[in-house]
Design a protein around this motif. Sequence first.
Motif, PDB file in Angstrom:
ATOM      1  N   GLU A  80      31.962  56.663  37.218  1.00 57.64           N
ATOM      2  CA  GLU A  80      30.977  57.694  36.918  1.00 57.64           C
ATOM      3  C   GLU A  80      30.208  57.372  35.637  1.00 57.64           C
ATOM      4  O   GLU A  80      29.702  58.274  34.970  1.00 57.64           O
ATOM      5  CB  GLU A  80      31.670  59.060  36.784  1.00 57.64           C
TER       6      GLU A  80
ATOM      7  N   LYS B  35      37.776  55.379  38.966  1.00 59.54           N
ATOM      8  CA  LYS B  35      36.818  56.103  39.790  1.00 59.54           C
ATOM      9  C   LYS B  35      36.143  57.256  39.056  1.00 59.54           C
ATOM     10  O   LYS B  35      34.933  57.452  39.175  1.00 59.54           O
ATOM     11  CB  LYS B  35      37.497  56.615  41.062  1.00 59.54           C
ATOM     12  N   ASP B  36      36.911  58.025  38.286  1.00 59.76           N
ATOM     13  CA  ASP B  36      36.337  59.183  37.596  1.00 59.76           C
ATOM     14  C   ASP B  36      35.992  58.875  36.140  1.00 59.76           C
ATOM     15  O   ASP B  36      35.720  59.783  35.355  1.00 59.76           O
ATOM     16  CB  ASP B  36      37.278  60.381  37.664  1.00 59.76           C
TER      17      ASP B  36
END
Length: 247
Positions: A197, A224-225
């Motif tokens: 992100e 992923k985050d």
Amino acid sequence: MSEIAGFLDRPDGAKLAWRLIEGLGPTVVWLGGFKSDMTGTKAQALADWALAKGRSYVRFDYFGHGESDGDFAEGTISRWRADALGVLEELTAGPVVLVGSSMGGWLSCLVAAAVPARMKAMVLIAPAADFTEKLMGPEVTAADREAMDRTGVWMRPSDYGEPYPISKALLDDGARWSILPGPVNVEAPVRILQGGEDPDVPWRHALALAQAIRGDDVVFSLIKDGDHRLSRPADIARMIAAVEEVA
């Protein structure tokens, strides 16, 4: 064991602020990001790790950054690359592990190509290779370029504080040091940590760097985050684990 601080004299009279921990193993060298400094969360976490583990560690501020001399708007990739090479030459001996964040990831690749025999490994965090040309350049409008021609700088908005000055010299100089699409002349082991992100360095851009590096021992880890800074406790733990693996 303690951390000592000082200033490194550069050929033009400017002084670079540095902090050093003398210890075991290859020296871990922190290369910070654009408009960042050596007191940030990740740089401090590595200092705490080095003190706890008895490891060698150096962090410093580029020209125009943090506690170092100079006007940030007068900085270029050439200048900051030379700063990093000067720190390696004057403050370290033997093999080094470069830990480069954002712009520091790009500079780490440039330094590694210049002194390959010194490279034990690299850990790159959201590496912003070629950011002046490929990431920042597309943002510059015709009006921004007119402003650069008129005043010498473009005041680029920032999500991390006040707008900061971007000079035409920085953009032009950055293009000289482009390393993508490669090959990137790095043979040492490389570990890349990248946030999925990240609004500043898209993960595909960082992956392109991983694929361009000439050596085979390259591991790309996508959080992923994760954001651009990757400064959460879990992110810091991943960074330290990567440094311990390659060092």
